[in-house]
Design an enzyme around this catalytic site. Structure first.
Site, PDB file in Angstrom:
ATOM      1  N   HIS A 233       0.832  -1.210   0.000  1.00  0.00           N
ATOM      2  CA  HIS A 233       0.000   0.000   0.000  1.00  0.00           C
ATOM      3  C   HIS A 233       0.860   1.250   0.000  1.00  0.00           C
ATOM      4  O   HIS A 233       0.642   2.186  -0.781  1.00  0.00           O
ATOM      5  CB  HIS A 233      -0.926  -0.016   1.225  1.00  0.00           C
ATOM      6  CG  HIS A 233      -1.762   1.221   1.366  1.00  0.00           C
ATOM      7  ND1 HIS A 233      -1.353   2.321   2.106  1.00  0.00           N
ATOM      8  CD2 HIS A 233      -2.972   1.557   0.848  1.00  0.00           C
ATOM      9  CE1 HIS A 233      -2.267   3.250   2.040  1.00  0.00           C
ATOM     10  NE2 HIS A 233      -3.266   2.828   1.288  1.00  0.00           N
ATOM     11  N   ARG A 358     -11.477   6.689  -8.174  1.00  0.00           N
ATOM     12  CA  ARG A 358     -11.885   5.670  -7.199  1.00  0.00           C
ATOM     13  C   ARG A 358     -12.828   6.323  -6.185  1.00  0.00           C
ATOM     14  O   ARG A 358     -12.385   7.083  -5.328  1.00  0.00           O
ATOM     15  CB  ARG A 358     -10.666   5.100  -6.487  1.00  0.00           C
ATOM     16  CG  ARG A 358      -9.576   4.571  -7.397  1.00  0.00           C
ATOM     17  CD  ARG A 358      -8.355   4.202  -6.564  1.00  0.00           C
ATOM     18  NE  ARG A 358      -7.208   3.781  -7.355  1.00  0.00           N
ATOM     19  CZ  ARG A 358      -6.296   4.605  -7.865  1.00  0.00           C
ATOM     20  NH1 ARG A 358      -6.407   5.918  -7.662  1.00  0.00           N
ATOM     21  NH2 ARG A 358      -5.285   4.146  -8.549  1.00  0.00           N
ATOM     22  N   THR A 567      -5.491  -3.943 -14.488  1.00  0.00           N
ATOM     23  CA  THR A 567      -4.438  -4.967 -14.558  1.00  0.00           C
ATOM     24  C   THR A 567      -3.881  -5.361 -13.190  1.00  0.00           C
ATOM     25  O   THR A 567      -3.229  -6.398 -13.079  1.00  0.00           O
ATOM     26  CB  THR A 567      -3.295  -4.493 -15.466  1.00  0.00           C
ATOM     27  OG1 THR A 567      -2.864  -3.190 -15.053  1.00  0.00           O
ATOM     28  CG2 THR A 567      -3.745  -4.448 -16.914  1.00  0.00           C
ATOM     29  N   ASN A 568      -4.139  -4.564 -12.146  1.00  0.00           N
ATOM     30  CA  ASN A 568      -3.700  -4.990 -10.811  1.00  0.00           C
ATOM     31  C   ASN A 568      -4.448  -6.254 -10.388  1.00  0.00           C
ATOM     32  O   ASN A 568      -3.842  -7.277 -10.053  1.00  0.00           O
ATOM     33  CB  ASN A 568      -3.937  -3.877  -9.785  1.00  0.00           C
ATOM     34  CG  ASN A 568      -3.125  -2.636 -10.075  1.00  0.00           C
ATOM     35  OD1 ASN A 568      -2.158  -2.679 -10.819  1.00  0.00           O
ATOM     36  ND2 ASN A 568      -3.528  -1.523  -9.496  1.00  0.00           N
ATOM     37  N   ASP A 569      -5.790  -6.176 -10.403  1.00  0.00           N
ATOM     38  CA  ASP A 569      -6.583  -7.343 -10.018  1.00  0.00           C
ATOM     39  C   ASP A 569      -6.512  -8.445 -11.070  1.00  0.00           C
ATOM     40  O   ASP A 569      -6.570  -9.632 -10.733  1.00  0.00           O
ATOM     41  CB  ASP A 569      -8.041  -6.937  -9.790  1.00  0.00           C
ATOM     42  CG  ASP A 569      -8.277  -6.425  -8.375  1.00  0.00           C
ATOM     43  OD1 ASP A 569      -7.318  -6.436  -7.578  1.00  0.00           O
ATOM     44  OD2 ASP A 569      -9.406  -6.000  -8.063  1.00  0.00           O
ATOM     45  N   CYS A 632      -6.148   1.036 -16.610  1.00  0.00           N
ATOM     46  CA  CYS A 632      -6.063   1.969 -15.483  1.00  0.00           C
ATOM     47  C   CYS A 632      -5.335   1.375 -14.285  1.00  0.00           C
ATOM     48  O   CYS A 632      -5.392   1.916 -13.191  1.00  0.00           O
ATOM     49  CB  CYS A 632      -7.455   2.435 -15.064  1.00  0.00           C
ATOM     50  SG  CYS A 632      -8.543   1.099 -14.512  1.00  0.00           S
TER      51      CYS A 632
END
Length: 677
Positions: A233, A358, A567-569, A632
Site C-alpha cells: 500500500h 476511485r 491490470t492490478n486485479d 487503469c
C-alpha cells in the site's frame, strides 16, 4: 543475475565471448592503456573525456588500483597516438551515431583499439545527447525519441540528495518510490497532518500503511515502513502521489506506541528527530541531507519556460522530446485521480482526462461514520436515509472533479472494495467491547459494529462481496452514486461546462451482472434528465479485471460501451496471487531463481495477463467495432507495459499524475518505433 534482473535481460540467454590476440600496455613508459568517451556520460556535454595510465594493463584502469591521468594529458605524453585516437573517436561516433565507450592500449608507441560499445549514460546525459545529435544532423527526432526512455524521464523528475554532502546511514530498505525526502519523524497520520500544517516537513514512519494513513501520507514529505514490498500500500500510493518512499526496512524496529524506532548499532530515533530517506536506493540516513530540486518537475508544473533563453539545457531537451512524443503518439494518456488537486496537477502534466476515479476514497475520513451507519441500517428506510446524506457530498465531489477536467473524459468507478474495509479493525473493536463489558458500560454502537464486522467477515475478501456484487446486493448504493455523478454533470452543463462522464462498473464477471446495474443507471439518468431538464450524454462501461470477463468479452461488449483493464486485479486473479502477501513471502526467491525476470505487478506479464488483454480487446471490438479500450492499473505508467498496450491497440493508458509525462513519452516511443520497423 542481479544485473540481468535490473536490466530485464532473460536469465536463459548466454554470454558472448570474443577471443583476440593480446597487446601489452605495460612494456614501459612508451606504453599504456585507457578508456575514452566521445561525450561526457554523466552530463552529456561534448568534449574529450576519459582516463589514461602509463605502463599498465586495462584492468588497472577500471579496478582503480592506480591513479590515472585525464585523457587530455595523453597529448603531452604521446601526441601522435593522441591525435590518432581523436580521429578514431570521431569516426566511431559518426558510424554508431551515438556516445561511444572506447578502450584502447598503446604498445611501444603504437595505438591499438580494444573495443567500443554504445556508452552507458545518466538520464540527464541521455536527453541532452539525443537532442545534440539531432542538431548535428546525425539522427532525426524519431530516432532521438527512441534514444531516451520513460524510466530515465522518471529519474529526472524526482528530487535527489546532493552527492557531495556528508551522510550517516542507519538503515536499508526497498527503493519503493524514487526521490529524496528530509523531515521530522512522526508515527501516525494525525501528527503528520498537524505538524505539516504548522510548516514542518515530516517523514511518516510506520510498520506498514493502510487507507487510514492516506491523509498523513499526503501531508508527509516521505514515507518509511519496516514491512512491505514494492507493491505494498505504501509503495503504490507513494508512487501515485510522486512521494518518496522506502519500504521493507526490516532492520528498523518501529514502535508506534513508544513513538520511537531503533536501528542497528544502538541508534534510537524518537518522534521529532530528523531523518533523510532516498527512494532511489532505499537508504535511510540520520539527520538532514541537503536536497536538490528537479527542474524537470518545475517545467511540467509550468514554473519554467523551456523556450526562454536562460532555460536549463536539460529542460530544453526534455521539452523538445516530450513535444515530439505528443506529436507522433497514437494513444492518449489519462490519469488516475480522486481529488480536484490531483486532477489539476495531472492536467498540468499533460493528462487528457481521468481514466480512473476511485469513489471509495471519497468515503474515508469524516464520512466514514456515514458509511458505518449505512452498513448498520436494519430497514430500507434507514438505509435510504443514510444514502440521502451521502448523495450531496458525492455530488459536490464530482462537480469539483468535472470542473477541473472540463471538456475531457472522466471515468468514475462505482464503489469497489468490500464494505468491511470501512469498519473498525476487528481486534481493536473486540477489545473496546470487552473492556466496556468488564466495566459494566453500555457501548451499543460498538457492539453493533462488532456484529457487523463478524457478519461481513470473509476468508478471502478480494474474491468476496465487492465490485458489481455490491450494486446487485445492496439496494440503492450504486443508484445513489450514479445520481450524484449525473446531477453533477447536469449542474456543470448549466454552469456552461462540458462534462464528459463515463460510469464504470467494477469486477464484472458476466454480462448479466453488468446489465442489471446498467439498467439501474439508465433509470436514474431518466429521472435526472427530467428533474434537471437537461440533456445528458454519458457512457456506461466496465473494468476487465477477471479472467472470465476477458474470455467472455464479446458477450460483455454487447452491453458495455467501453472497457478499462484493471491490470492490478487481473494479475492477481490470473496468477492466483494476493498482492499484499506474495511479494514478501516468496517473490525474492522467484527472482533469484529466474522464475521471474521482474515482478508481474511492476511490468505486465505479456504471455499470461497480456494475452488476456489481447483476447478481450479482439473479442470486444469484434462484437462492438470502435469499442473504447483503456488500462487503469499501475501498469499504465510502466514504460515497458505502455509499449505493449500500444501494440494491442488500446486507445489510452491511465496512470498516477506524477507518471503522466512518462506515459506520454513512452506512448510516443511506441508509435515512433512501430513506424521505424
Amino acid at each position: 543475475m542481479i544485473y540481468r534482473r535490473q536490466e530485464r535481460i532473460p536469465s536463459n540467454l548466454g554470454t558472448a565471448v570474443n577471443i583476440v590476440a593480446m597487446v601489452f600496455g605495460n612494456l614501459g613508459m612508451d606504453s599504456g592503456t585507457g578508456v575514452a568517451f566521445t561525450r561526457d556520460p554523466a552530463s552529456g556535454a561534448q568534449g574529450i573525456y576519459g582516463d589514461y595510465l602509463q605502463n599498465a594493463q586495462g584492468e588497472d584502469v577500471v579496478a582503480g588500483i592506480r591513479n590515472t591521468v585525464q585523457l587530455r594529458d595523453l597529448e603531452r605524453i604521446d601526441k601522435r597516438s593522441y591525435d590518432e585516437l581523436l580521429q578514431i573517436m570521431q569516426t566511431l561516433e559518426e558510424h554508431y551515431l551515438d556516445l561511444c565507450d572506447i578502450e584502447f592500449t598503446i604498445e611501444r608507441g603504437k595505438l591499438w583499439m580494444l573495443q567500443t560499445r554504445v556508452g552507458k549514460r545518466t538520464a540527464a546525459a541521455a536527453f541532452r545527447i539525443a537532442t545534440q545529435l539531432v542538431d548535428q544532423g546525425l539522427i532525426d527526432m524519431n530516432e532521438a525519441l527512441n534514444r531516451v526512455t520513460g524510466a530515465q524521464l522518471a529519474q529526472l523528475m524526482f528530487p535527489r540528495f546532493d552527492e557531495k554532502a556528508e551522510r550517516r546511514k542507519i538503515g536499508q530498505g526497498m527503493n519503493a518510490s524514487p526521490g529524496a525526502a528530509v523531515g521530522k519523524v512522526v508515527f501516525d497520520s494525525y501528527t503528520a497532518v498537524k505538524w505539516s500544517r504548522s510548516g514542518e516537513k515530516v517523514i511518516l514512519v510506520r510498520r506498514e500503511t493502510n487507507p487510514d494513513d492516506l491523509n498523513g501520507m499526503i501531508a508527509a514529505s516521505g514515507i518509511l515502513t519496516s514491512r512491505g514490498g514494492k507493491t505494498s500500500h505504501a509503495a503504490v500510493v507513494a508512487r501515485g502521489m510522486g512521494k518518496t518512499c522506502v519500504c521493507g526496512a526490516e532492520e528498523l524496529d518501529v514502535n508506534t506506541k513508544e513513538r520511537v524506532f531503533r536501528a542497528p548499532h544502538g541508534v534510537t530515533v524518537h518522534e521529532g528527530d530528523v531523518i533523510s530517506i532516498d527512494g532511489a536506493t532505499g537508504e535511510v540516513f540520520l539527520g538532514e541531507v541537503p536536497v536538490v530540486d528537479s527542474p524537470v518537475v518545475r517545467y511540467f508544473e509550468g514554473e519554467i519556460d523551456a523556450e526562454a533563453e536562460d532555460a536549463d539545457d536539460l529542460v530544453k531537451a526534455v521539452h523538445r522530446l516530450i513535444g515530439h512524443a505528443d506529436g507522433v503518439r497514437r494513444m492518449a494518456v489519462r490519469t488516475n485521480a480522486d481529488t480536484p488537486e490531483d486532477a489539476a496537477r495531472a492536467r498540468r502534466f499533460g493528462a487528457q482526462g481521468i481514466g480512473l476515479c476511485r469513489t471509495e476514497h471519497m468515503f474515508l475520513g469524516e464520512r466514514r461514520s456515514l458509511v458505518e451507519r449505512l452498513i448498520l441500517a436494519d430497514t430500507d428506510e434507514e438505509r435510504e436515509r443514510q444514502l440521502d446524506e451521502l448523495l450531496p457530498l458525492q455530488r459536490q465531489d464530482f462537480i469539483e472533479l468535472l470542473e477541473v477536467m472540463d471538456g475531457l473524459p472522466v471515468t468514475i468507478r462505482l464503489l469497489d472494495p468490500p464494505l468491511h474495509e470501512f469498519l473498525p479493525d476487528i481486534t481493536e473493536l473486540s477489545v473496546r467491547v470487552a473492556v466496556a463489558e468488564s466495566r459494566g458500560e453500555q457501548r451499543e454502537n460498538d457492539l453493533r459494529l462488532l456484529q457487523a464486522v463478524h457478519r461481513l467477515h470473509e476468508q478471502n475478501p478480494m474474491l468476496g462481496l465487492r465490485g458489481v456484487r455490491l450494486g446487485v446486493v445492496i439496494p440503492g448504493l450504486f443508484q445513489m452514486q450514479a445520481r450524484a455523478i449525473l446531477e453533477a454533470a447536469a449542474q456543470r452543463i448549466k454552469a456552461g461546462g462540458v462534462p464528459r462522464v463515463e460510469i464504470m462498473v467494477p469486477l464484472v464477471a458476466n454480462v448479466q451482472e453488468f446489465e442489471t446495474v446498467k439498467q439501474d443507471i439508465i433509470q436514474v439518468a431518466r429521472e435526472v434528465r427530467e428533474s434537471e431538464s437537461t440533456h445528458l450524454e454519458f457512457l456506461i462501461g466496465t473494468m476487465i479485471e477477471l479472467p472470465r470477463a476477458a474470455l467472455t468479452a464479446d458477450q460483455i461488449a454487447e452491453a458495455a460501451e467501453f472497457f478499462s483493464f484493471g491490470t492490478n486485479d487481473l494479475t492477481q486473479t490470473t496468477w492466483g496471487f494476493s498482492r499484499d502477501d506474495v511479494e514478501a513471502a516468496f517473490f525474492s526467491a522467484y527472482l533469484e531463481r529466474g522464475i521471474f525476470g521482474i515482478s508481474p505487478f511492476e511490468s505486465i506479464d505479456r504471455d499470461g495477463v497480456g494475452e488476456l488483454v489481447r483476447i478481450a480487446s479482439e473479442k470486444g471490438r469484434a462484437q462492438r467495432p470502435g469499442l473504447k479500450l483503456g488500462v487503469c492499473g499501475e501498469h499504465g505508467g510502466d514504460p515497458d507495459s505502455v509499449q505493449f498496450f500500444d501494440s494491442v491497440g488500446l486507445d489510452y493508458v491511465s496512470c498516477s499524475p506524477f507518471r503522466v509525462p512518462v506515459a506520454r513519452l513512452e506512448a510516443g516511443r511506441a508509435t515512433s518505433a512501430e513506424r521505424s520497423r
